[in-house]
Design a protein around this motif. Structure first.
Motif, PDB file in Angstrom:
ATOM      1  N   PRO A  15      -0.148   4.459  -4.853  1.00  6.73           N
ATOM      2  CA  PRO A  15       0.083   3.542  -5.972  1.00  6.73           C
ATOM      3  C   PRO A  15       1.478   2.948  -6.115  1.00  6.73           C
ATOM      4  CG  PRO A  15      -1.411   5.247  -6.677  1.00  6.73           C
ATOM      5  CD  PRO A  15      -0.976   5.613  -5.276  1.00  6.73           C
ATOM      6  N   LYS A  16       2.515   3.759  -6.079  1.00  5.73           N
ATOM      7  CA  LYS A  16       3.877   3.261  -6.281  1.00  5.73           C
ATOM      8  C   LYS A  16       4.228   2.164  -5.282  1.00  5.73           C
ATOM      9  CE  LYS A  16       8.689   4.794  -5.637  1.00  5.73           C
ATOM     10  NZ  LYS A  16       9.562   5.955  -5.331  1.00  5.73           N
ATOM     11  N   PHE A  17       3.911   2.386  -4.021  1.00  2.62           N
ATOM     12  CA  PHE A  17       4.305   1.443  -2.977  1.00  2.62           C
ATOM     13  C   PHE A  17       3.374   0.233  -2.908  1.00  2.62           C
ATOM     14  CE2 PHE A  17       6.055   5.575  -1.840  1.00  2.62           C
ATOM     15  CZ  PHE A  17       7.392   5.240  -1.698  1.00  2.62           C
ATOM     16  N   ALA A  18       2.111   0.427  -3.274  1.00  2.60           N
ATOM     17  CA  ALA A  18       1.200  -0.721  -3.339  1.00  2.60           C
ATOM     18  C   ALA A  18       1.661  -1.696  -4.419  1.00  2.60           C
ATOM     19  CB  ALA A  18      -0.223  -0.253  -3.625  1.00  2.60           C
ATOM     20  N   ALA A  19       2.103  -1.152  -5.563  1.00  2.95           N
ATOM     21  CA  ALA A  19       2.620  -2.010  -6.632  1.00  2.95           C
ATOM     22  C   ALA A  19       3.866  -2.758  -6.162  1.00  2.95           C
ATOM     23  CB  ALA A  19       2.940  -1.169  -7.869  1.00  2.95           C
ATOM     24  N   GLN A  20       4.737  -2.072  -5.448  1.00  4.44           N
ATOM     25  CA  GLN A  20       5.945  -2.728  -4.927  1.00  4.44           C
ATOM     26  C   GLN A  20       5.587  -3.844  -3.944  1.00  4.44           C
ATOM     27  OE1 GLN A  20       8.730   0.022  -3.215  1.00  4.44           O
ATOM     28  NE2 GLN A  20       9.039   1.171  -5.103  1.00  4.44           N
ATOM     29  N   ALA A  21       4.577  -3.596  -3.107  1.00 10.62           N
ATOM     30  CA  ALA A  21       4.183  -4.595  -2.115  1.00 10.62           C
ATOM     31  C   ALA A  21       3.653  -5.858  -2.774  1.00 10.62           C
ATOM     32  CB  ALA A  21       3.120  -4.008  -1.182  1.00 10.62           C
ATOM     33  N   ILE A  22       2.839  -5.701  -3.792  1.00  8.79           N
ATOM     34  CA  ILE A  22       2.287  -6.857  -4.507  1.00  8.79           C
ATOM     35  C   ILE A  22       3.418  -7.656  -5.148  1.00  8.79           C
ATOM     36  CG2 ILE A  22       0.860  -7.573  -6.467  1.00  8.79           C
ATOM     37  CD1 ILE A  22      -0.883  -5.061  -5.892  1.00  8.79           C
ATOM     38  N   LYS A  23       4.335  -6.947  -5.809  1.00 13.04           N
ATOM     39  CA  LYS A  23       5.418  -7.630  -6.512  1.00 13.04           C
ATOM     40  C   LYS A  23       6.382  -8.322  -5.549  1.00 13.04           C
ATOM     41  CE  LYS A  23       8.469  -7.026 -10.465  1.00 13.04           C
ATOM     42  NZ  LYS A  23       9.490  -7.949  -9.943  1.00 13.04           N
ATOM     43  N   LYS A  24       6.720  -7.653  -4.440  1.00 10.85           N
ATOM     44  CA  LYS A  24       7.659  -8.243  -3.496  1.00 10.85           C
ATOM     45  C   LYS A  24       7.058  -9.474  -2.821  1.00 10.85           C
ATOM     46  CE  LYS A  24      11.502  -8.558  -1.226  1.00 10.85           C
ATOM     47  NZ  LYS A  24      12.735  -8.983  -1.936  1.00 10.85           N
ATOM     48  N   ALA A  25       5.771  -9.416  -2.479  1.00 15.24           N
ATOM     49  CA  ALA A  25       5.114 -10.575  -1.874  1.00 15.24           C
ATOM     50  C   ALA A  25       5.164 -11.763  -2.827  1.00 15.24           C
ATOM     51  CB  ALA A  25       3.668 -10.235  -1.519  1.00 15.24           C
ATOM     52  N   ALA A  26       4.950 -11.493  -4.124  1.00 16.25           N
ATOM     53  CA  ALA A  26       5.014 -12.568  -5.115  1.00 16.25           C
ATOM     54  C   ALA A  26       6.428 -13.119  -5.228  1.00 16.25           C
ATOM     55  CB  ALA A  26       4.531 -12.055  -6.473  1.00 16.25           C
TER      56      ALA A  26
END
Length: 406
Positions: free
Chosen positions: A237-248
């Protein structure tokens, strides 16, 4: 005197003939005429304590079963200990359950590392490690670990299902892989590559991360720079959230596939931003209480009534609770099938011979099918896409029909 002796023998023979059920009862430690002892460790404290609600909903479900008369007249005695998500603590508590409490089986021990820590011990002791709450492939390996059966979708199975989806719907995709550098991430990547087969050349870049890293920003930049237009995200979860936000933040809009462990709306998509998360793709096998599709569904109504009566403090919309409810139902089905033969060997035999078993919150068309050569409980999944508020089901049910040992 001989006549009386013969008559006594005849009477005993007649009594035995009319009481076959009693004579056929078989028990191992943890079972008798009145109870079935089940052991469980869960992170009631520590860094993964958010999972504790799973244990609470399972305990509540077994209370419901006991209130209704139990299983074949026997009450379930669920003994739960806190392992704080610490493998050394899991070892200590599982030994206590087996050697002190003498449970018939362990049920839903949570976490890959925790289960790995006790797997050899439980197999040596020939105690069922049943429906372990992990999807690593080592927990669906009847050849090397015949007393262990995982419940969660096998990570390699799930990876192959994503490959199936990509090949059928996005055959020209350029795939970038982000994965956690442990059994979880590596199993997902192995499954994806196996599913892609000769088309694995679609993968243009891979980037791993350690759980100790504060961010995965550099990995996302690297995958974008490689020209990937599909991000396969095998993370937590923690890193999936970071991935979504960074891609945006980068203005990068790849097709974003995240594994089921990282698909939580509350723990992942909300922190990443619901708008940023629109279009994220994952899989599911359990009905979502928030989906209006199921508002008149009998199974969902039964679940909601159960939550109101037996676990009113729990969040009825939580995936953790629908998950716990479903696996508890499955264990009850296994124990019912055991009848009066409550040996550890028979518990495992029944768990490994289910055909078309569908807990009431399973999606229509999805069921449990196991065998002595295939310990994968959940190998049918349906794709879901996040619409900015909730996940929507789409496409057909996809089943992994690969070699059962993977």
């Amino acid at each position: 005197m001989k006549t009386i002796f013969k008559a006594a023998i005849i009477s005993l023979s007649t009594l035995a003939a009319v009481m076959p059920a009693s004579a056929q009862k078989k028990y191992d430690a943890g079972a008798n005429d009145t109870e079935i002892k089940i052991g469980q460790t869960m992170p009631f404290s520590g860094p993964a304590s958010s999972f504790a609600t799973i244990a609470k909903v399972e305990a509540a479900y077994f209370k419901k079963i006991n209130d209704e008369g139990g299983i074949n007249g026997r009450k379930i005695n669920l003994i739960q200990y806190d392992d704080a998500y610490s493998p050394p603590k899991t070892i200590e508590q599982v030994r206590r359950l087996v050697e002190g409490d003498e449970v018939l089986l362990t049920f839903q021990v949570l976490g890959t590392a925790s289960n790995a820590a006790v797997q050899k011990y439980l197999n040596t002791k020939k105690v069922p490690q049943l429906f372990a709450a992990t999807g690593a492939s080592r927990f669906t390996d009847p050849t090397d670990f015949p007393w262990t059966m995982g419940f969660n979708p096998n990570y390699q199975t799930e990876g192959r299902i994503y490959a199936n989806y990509i090949l059928q719907n996005l055959p020209n995709a350029k795939i970038g892989i982000l994965y956690q550098n442990d059994d979880l991430g590596r199993d997902y990547v192995a499954g994806l590559k196996a599913g892609l087969g000769s088309k694995a050349s679609m993968i243009v870049a891979e980037a791993s991360y350690e759980t100790t890293e504060p961010t995965i920003d550099s990995q996302i930049v690297r995958l974008k720079s490689a020209g990937a237009d599909l991000l396969f995200d095998a993370s937590t979860p923690k890193f999936a959230a970071q991935a979504i936000k960074k891609a945006a933040d980068l203005g990068w809009k790849p097709v974003h596939i995240i594994d089921i462990n990282a698909s939580s709306v509350g723990a992942v998509l909300q922190p990443a931003g619901l708008e940023n998360s629109k279009g994220v793709i994952s899989v599911s096998y359990i009905k979502d209480p928030l989906d209006p599709t199921w508002k008149d569904d009998a199974g969902l109504k039964s679940y909601l009534a159960f939550m109101k009566r037996y676990y009113p403090e729990g969040d009825a919309n939580s995936y953790f609770n629908t998950y716990g409810y479903s696996v508890a139902q499955l264990l009850v089905e296994v124990l019912k099938r055991c009848g009066d033969n409550l040996t550890r060997e028979n518990v495992l035999k029944q768990a490994a011979s289910m055909k078309g078993v569908a807990p009431e919150l399973y999606l229509p068309g999805i069921s449990v099918n196991t065998s002595s050569a295939d310990y994968r409980v959940n190998k049918q999944l349906q794709m879901v896409k996040f619409n900015g508020e909730r996940y929507e089901l789409f496409g057909p049910i996809i089943e992994d029909s690969a070699n059962a040992s993977n």
